[in-house]
Design a protein around this motif. Structure first.
Motif, PDB file in Angstrom:
ATOM      1  N   LEU A  84      39.839  15.138  66.624  1.00 41.24           N
ATOM      2  CA  LEU A  84      39.424  13.741  66.627  1.00 41.24           C
ATOM      3  C   LEU A  84      39.690  13.163  65.239  1.00 41.24           C
ATOM      4  N   ILE A  85      40.083  11.899  65.192  1.00 38.44           N
ATOM      5  CA  ILE A  85      40.374  11.234  63.922  1.00 38.44           C
ATOM      6  C   ILE A  85      39.332  10.151  63.667  1.00 38.44           C
ATOM      7  N   ASP A  86      38.753  10.171  62.474  1.00 42.39           N
ATOM      8  CA  ASP A  86      37.802   9.134  62.075  1.00 42.39           C
ATOM      9  C   ASP A  86      38.590   7.878  61.704  1.00 42.39           C
ATOM     10  N   LYS A  87      38.573   6.899  62.572  1.00 40.97           N
ATOM     11  CA  LYS A  87      39.412   5.708  62.379  1.00 40.97           C
ATOM     12  C   LYS A  87      38.958   4.865  61.193  1.00 40.97           C
ATOM     13  N   GLU A  88      37.702   4.953  60.808  1.00 46.61           N
ATOM     14  CA  GLU A  88      37.230   4.200  59.644  1.00 46.61           C
ATOM     15  C   GLU A  88      37.848   4.738  58.359  1.00 46.61           C
ATOM     16  N   THR A  89      38.069   6.034  58.329  1.00 54.06           N
ATOM     17  CA  THR A  89      38.568   6.671  57.104  1.00 54.06           C
ATOM     18  C   THR A  89      40.083   6.761  57.066  1.00 54.06           C
ATOM     19  N   CYS A  90      40.729   6.791  58.218  1.00 58.76           N
ATOM     20  CA  CYS A  90      42.195   6.917  58.290  1.00 58.76           C
ATOM     21  C   CYS A  90      42.872   5.811  57.484  1.00 58.76           C
ATOM     22  N   ILE A  91      43.858   6.203  56.680  1.00 59.89           N
ATOM     23  CA  ILE A  91      44.592   5.232  55.859  1.00 59.89           C
ATOM     24  C   ILE A  91      45.984   4.950  56.421  1.00 59.89           C
ATOM     25  N   GLY A  92      46.260   5.467  57.602  1.00 57.48           N
ATOM     26  CA  GLY A  92      47.529   5.149  58.264  1.00 57.48           C
ATOM     27  C   GLY A  92      48.754   5.695  57.576  1.00 57.48           C
ATOM     28  N   CYS A  93      48.617   6.842  56.927  1.00 57.91           N
ATOM     29  CA  CYS A  93      49.722   7.359  56.105  1.00 57.91           C
ATOM     30  C   CYS A  93      50.850   7.986  56.928  1.00 57.91           C
ATOM     31  N   LEU A  94      50.615   8.271  58.199  1.00 58.00           N
ATOM     32  CA  LEU A  94      51.653   8.809  59.099  1.00 58.00           C
ATOM     33  C   LEU A  94      51.861  10.317  59.000  1.00 58.00           C
ATOM     34  N   LEU A  95      51.262  10.958  58.012  1.00 60.92           N
ATOM     35  CA  LEU A  95      51.582  12.375  57.796  1.00 60.92           C
ATOM     36  C   LEU A  95      51.229  13.240  59.001  1.00 60.92           C
ATOM     37  N   CYS A  96      50.087  12.992  59.604  1.00 59.42           N
ATOM     38  CA  CYS A  96      49.683  13.828  60.754  1.00 59.42           C
ATOM     39  C   CYS A  96      50.665  13.664  61.905  1.00 59.42           C
ATOM     40  N   ALA A  97      51.067  12.430  62.165  1.00 66.18           N
ATOM     41  CA  ALA A  97      52.003  12.179  63.272  1.00 66.18           C
ATOM     42  C   ALA A  97      53.356  12.813  62.984  1.00 66.18           C
TER      43      ALA A  97
END
Ligand code: SF4
Ligand code: SF4
Length: 91
Positions: A53-66
Motif C-alpha cells: 500500500l502507498i501512503d498518498k499523502e507522503t508520496c512525492i510522485g518520483c516514479l521510482l517505484c513504477a
C-alpha cells in the motif's frame, strides 16, 4: 493542507497507485522509495497473500517505484482528479 516548519507542504501533482492483484509483494519498490511511504501488508483473512500500500499523502510522485517494479504493478496518476472525484487519470 499539511504544514512543515517552513510553511505549507507542497504536494506532488502525481501519485503512485498499486494494482493489488498484480502485486506479488516482492518489496522491490519499498527499497527504492525515497520517502518511505510504501508498506507491505497482508489481508487478515489470508496472511499468505502479500501486497503493498502507498501512503498518498507522503508520496512525492518520483516514479521510482513504477519504474523498478519487476511486475509492472504500479501506475502513476494525477493527484487532483483522484482526490476530488476518485477518477484515475493515468500519466
Ligand atoms: S512515486 Fe516515489 S515517492 Fe511515490 S511511492 Fe513511488 S517511490 Fe515512493
Ligand atoms: S515492486 Fe511491484 S510487485 Fe514488488 S511489492 Fe512493489 S508493487 Fe508489488
Amino acid at each position: 493542507m499539511a504544514t512543515t516548519a517552513k510553511g505549507p507542504k507542497k504536494r506532488s501533482k502525481s501519485i503512485a497507485i498499486v494494482r493489488r492483484y498484480d502485486c506479488t509483494g516482492c518489496e522491490a519498490c519499498i527499497v527504492f522509495c525515497p520517502v518511505d511511504c510504501i508498506d507491505l501488508v497482508s489481508p487478515s483473512d489470508n496472511p499468505a497473500e502479500k501486497y503493498v500500500l502507498i501512503d498518498k499523502e507522503t508520496c512525492i510522485g518520483c516514479l521510482l517505484c513504477a519504474r523498478y517494479c519487476p511486475w509492472d504493478s504500479i501506475d502513476m496518476i494525477q493527484r487532483q482528479p483522484f482526490e476530488e472525484t476518485g477518477e484515475l487519470q493515468f500519466l
